[in-house]
Motif scaffolding. Structure first.
Motif, short mmCIF file in Angstrom:
data_model
loop_
_atom_site.label_atom_id
_atom_site.label_comp_id
_atom_site.label_asym_id
_atom_site.label_seq_id
_atom_site.Cartn_x
_atom_site.Cartn_y
_atom_site.Cartn_z
N CYS A 61 0.78 -1.35 0.00
CA CYS A 61 -0.14 -0.05 -0.02
C CYS A 61 0.88 1.35 -0.12
CB CYS A 61 -0.91 0.03 1.27
SG CYS A 61 -2.03 -1.26 1.03
N TRP A 106 -0.28 5.49 0.00
CA TRP A 106 0.16 6.41 0.91
C TRP A 106 1.28 7.50 0.23
CZ3 TRP A 106 -1.17 8.24 5.29
CH2 TRP A 106 -0.35 8.90 6.10
N GLU A 166 -9.21 7.40 0.76
CA GLU A 166 -10.20 6.15 0.67
C GLU A 166 -9.62 4.76 -0.36
OE1 GLU A 166 -14.63 5.41 -1.55
OE2 GLU A 166 -13.89 7.25 -0.89
N TYR A 204 -6.27 4.39 -0.21
CA TYR A 204 -5.23 3.71 0.98
C TYR A 204 -5.86 2.97 1.78
CZ TYR A 204 -1.74 3.63 4.57
OH TYR A 204 -0.89 3.35 5.46
N TYR A 205 -7.17 3.30 2.39
CA TYR A 205 -7.73 2.46 3.41
C TYR A 205 -8.30 1.25 2.90
CZ TYR A 205 -7.71 6.23 6.88
OH TYR A 205 -7.24 7.14 8.02
N GLU A 206 -8.89 1.27 1.54
CA GLU A 206 -9.14 0.06 0.92
C GLU A 206 -8.00 -0.87 0.64
OE1 GLU A 206 -11.59 -2.88 -0.94
OE2 GLU A 206 -11.99 -1.28 0.47
N LEU A 214 -5.38 -1.19 2.55
CA LEU A 214 -5.10 -1.86 3.89
C LEU A 214 -6.21 -2.73 4.27
CD1 LEU A 214 -3.90 1.43 5.93
CD2 LEU A 214 -2.38 -0.52 4.96
N HIS A 215 -7.50 -2.48 4.13
CA HIS A 215 -8.31 -3.35 4.89
C HIS A 215 -9.21 -4.27 3.95
CE1 HIS A 215 -7.20 -1.04 8.49
NE2 HIS A 215 -7.40 -0.13 7.87
#
Length: 103
Positions: free
Chosen positions: A14, A18, A45, A47-49, A51-52
């Protein structure tokens, strides 16, 4: 990983996302005015996708649910017909059975 390094020692998967978030913050905000950082919502958004995987998991659950629903709506569409059962040599093939047993 939280350290920024991947499992093999290189950058994490990721890390490019970032970098996009940081670049967006640098371009759109200043120490005096933080209102430009709101423009970075899409990059954050992404970046969070990365990660998770929450959106991806939701899509997979929705597709699995739709598949199960379609399968349960017509469970006997692929059921064998009486002709298919006869072709197995179990019904209506007495002469073939006699030939096999007599040899």
């Amino acid at each position: 990983m939280a350290s920024g390094y991947g499992y093999s020692g290189g950058p994490g998967r990721c890390f490019p996302f970032w970098q996009e978030v940081l670049a967006c913050y640098v371009v759109n905000s200043s120490p005096e005015d933080r209102s430009g950082a709101q423009k970075c919502g899409l990059a954050l958004e992404d970046y969070y996708e990365c990660l998770h995987h929450k959106k991806e998991a939701a899509r997979v659950r929705a597709l699995q649910g739709a598949f199960r629903k379609s399968e349960s709506a017509s469970p006997r569409d692929n059921a064998p017909t009486a002709g298919d059962i006869r072709n197995l040599g179990l019904i209506g093939k007495d002469d073939v059975s006699k030939q096999v047993l007599s040899s």
